[in-house]
Design an enzyme around this catalytic site. Structure first.
Site, mmCIF file in Angstrom:
data_model
loop_
_atom_site.group_PDB
_atom_site.id
_atom_site.type_symbol
_atom_site.label_atom_id
_atom_site.label_comp_id
_atom_site.label_asym_id
_atom_site.label_seq_id
_atom_site.Cartn_x
_atom_site.Cartn_y
_atom_site.Cartn_z
ATOM 1 N NE ARG A 214 -4.032 0.124 1.527
ATOM 2 C CZ ARG A 214 -5.209 -0.181 2.075
ATOM 3 N NH1 ARG A 214 -5.523 0.249 3.270
ATOM 4 N NH2 ARG A 214 -6.077 -0.935 1.420
ATOM 5 C CD GLN B 205 -2.428 6.043 -4.462
ATOM 6 O OE1 GLN B 205 -2.391 6.799 -5.443
ATOM 7 N NE2 GLN B 205 -2.782 6.458 -3.268
ATOM 8 C CG ASP C 174 -4.282 -1.379 -3.340
ATOM 9 O OD1 ASP C 174 -4.653 -2.556 -3.147
ATOM 10 O OD2 ASP C 174 -4.271 -0.524 -2.439
ATOM 11 C CB SER D 151 -7.575 -0.213 -2.876
ATOM 12 O OG SER D 151 -6.743 -0.199 -1.738
ATOM 13 C CE1 TYR E 255 -4.834 -3.486 3.061
ATOM 14 C CE2 TYR E 255 -2.430 -3.559 3.171
ATOM 15 C CZ TYR E 255 -3.601 -3.583 2.432
ATOM 16 O OH TYR E 255 -3.532 -3.698 1.063
#
Length: 390
Positions: free
Chosen positions: A127, A132, A135, A138, A233
């Protein structure tokens, strides 16, 4: 080099690893893309659309798996109807990119290593800002948070927004979101758009501003321990902290019309946030949607994959929510995969550069070895557990 897209055989899986648009981009880069016949049907992408994008449709499952240099999937490899595992179809030296649940089911990683497959687990993408676009946790969690609110809206025997009518004023529904990760934040935003009054709780104080920016009230519990992992997280907390947390949130759960729980810890059973006693205090007709049902659930009354009514409260434990919106779920996942492959493919060949922090974290097996210490620990714990049972 052949990049292959497998058809998912898991019953509840409707997503596909690549969509025609992303296939077209890869083909323009000079890459050969194979798509298993029918791979996109349940996500409403036809074989004809893939062919128009430049892909080759392969009807022979064994040929696609056995000759692919990179095999792309959504769910972990499954056992086929003929009794063989999909892992056994992969050729040695190939690369598998998929959700693999390596911490929850480390045996899959062990078998992939034995097969000499380089496995890239989408759950293990770090993360970070740079990662991004890759990911997938997500991107899929955002869909789950959105859909959870729609499910709650349909199940609640009340309006969500405040309404002023000739027959009187209807008060807005009160929604309590537990967990302010990607799924929780999307749930907050969706519930707010539908006109409800939203409160949200998370053990990580750092998310307070994000919750408030979406128009929700943040319920804060001060704990005397670290609550966030290095990857951003939520971290599993002590029993004392869990007890303190439950005491604070109990009143908010009691007053809520809808409770949506989203708290999950990678590789572990979902933390218990809503006890049976808390459910018993809720108003009849209230609804709980437990996004963590697949990991055992955040609510003591959750029955994974089922909708139940307990003491007048509807508790919904959906499984694989992103798959219920396969068009956009596949679109986002395909983007995650293509972004990742830009790192893996150099001069039309696979190049695993373990000096790259993303590849180093996500590639869990290579050259016959399990690369992740966390997965090795999970395997050891499993061996100890099995020895104790025997």
């Amino acid at each position: 080099m052949k990049i292959a897209v497998a058809r998912e055989i898991e019953v509840c899986e409707r997503r596909v690893a690549l969509i025609p648009d992303t296939v077209a981009r890869l083909v323009k880069q000079g890459l050969e893309v194979w798509v298993e016949a029918g791979a996109g049907e349940r996500a409403f992408f036809s074989d004809a659309a893939y062919e128009a994008a430049g892909a080759t449709i392969i009807a022979d499952n064994s040929k696609l798996w056995g000759e692919a240099d990179i095999l792309l999937k959504v769910s972990p490899p499954q056992e086929r109807e003929d009794g063989r595992s999909e892992i056994d179809l992969l050729k040695a030296g190939s690369v598998l990119i998929s959700f693999l649940n390596p911490l929850g089911n480390p045996v899959v990683a062990k078998r992939l290593a034995e097969r000499q497959v380089s496995a890239v687990a989408m759950e293990m993408i770090p993360r970070t800002t740079r990662a991004q676009s890759m990911d997938a946790l997500s991107s899929q969690a955002s869909i789950a948070g959105y859909k959870a609110v729609l499910i709650a809206t349909a199940a609640l025997p009340k309006y969500f927004p405040m309404l002023t009518t000739a027959a009187g004023t209807i008060a807005p529904a009160k929604v309590f979101i537990m967990g302010a990760g990607v799924a929780g934040l999307q749930a907050i935003a969706t519930a707010r758009r539908l006109g409800s009054v939203v409160e949200a709780f998370d053990i990580r104080p750092a998310v307070k501003e994000e919750v408030q920016s979406l128009g929700a009230k943040f319920v804060e519990v001060k704990l005397d321990e670290e609550t966030t992992t290095s990857g951003g997280y939520a971290k599993e907390i002590s029993e004392a902290s869990k007890q303190r947390t439950q005491e604070v949130v109990a009143q908010h759960i009691k007053n809520a019309d809808v409770v949506i729980t989203t708290a999950q810890v990678p590789g572990k059973k979902a933390p218990l946030l809503v006890t049976q006693e808390m459910v018993a205090q809720m108003k009849p007709g209230s609804v709980i949607v437990d996004i963590a049902a697949e990991q055992g659930g955040n609510c003591a009354c959750t029955d994974p994959g089922k909708d139940i009514v307990w003491n007048g409260i509807t508790i919904i434990g959906p499984i694989n929510l992103p798959s219920s919106m396969p068009v956009h779920a596949s679109q986002l996942y395909a983007k995650n995969l293509t972004s990742l492959m830009q790192l893996l493919i150099k001069d039309k060949a696979v190049h695993l550069d373990f000096a790259d922090d993303i590849i180093d974290a996500a590639c869990i097996t290579h050259a016959g070895e399990i690369r992740s210490s966390r997965i090795k620990e999970a395997l050891q714990a499993l061996d100890v557990q099995q020895s104790a049972v025997s």
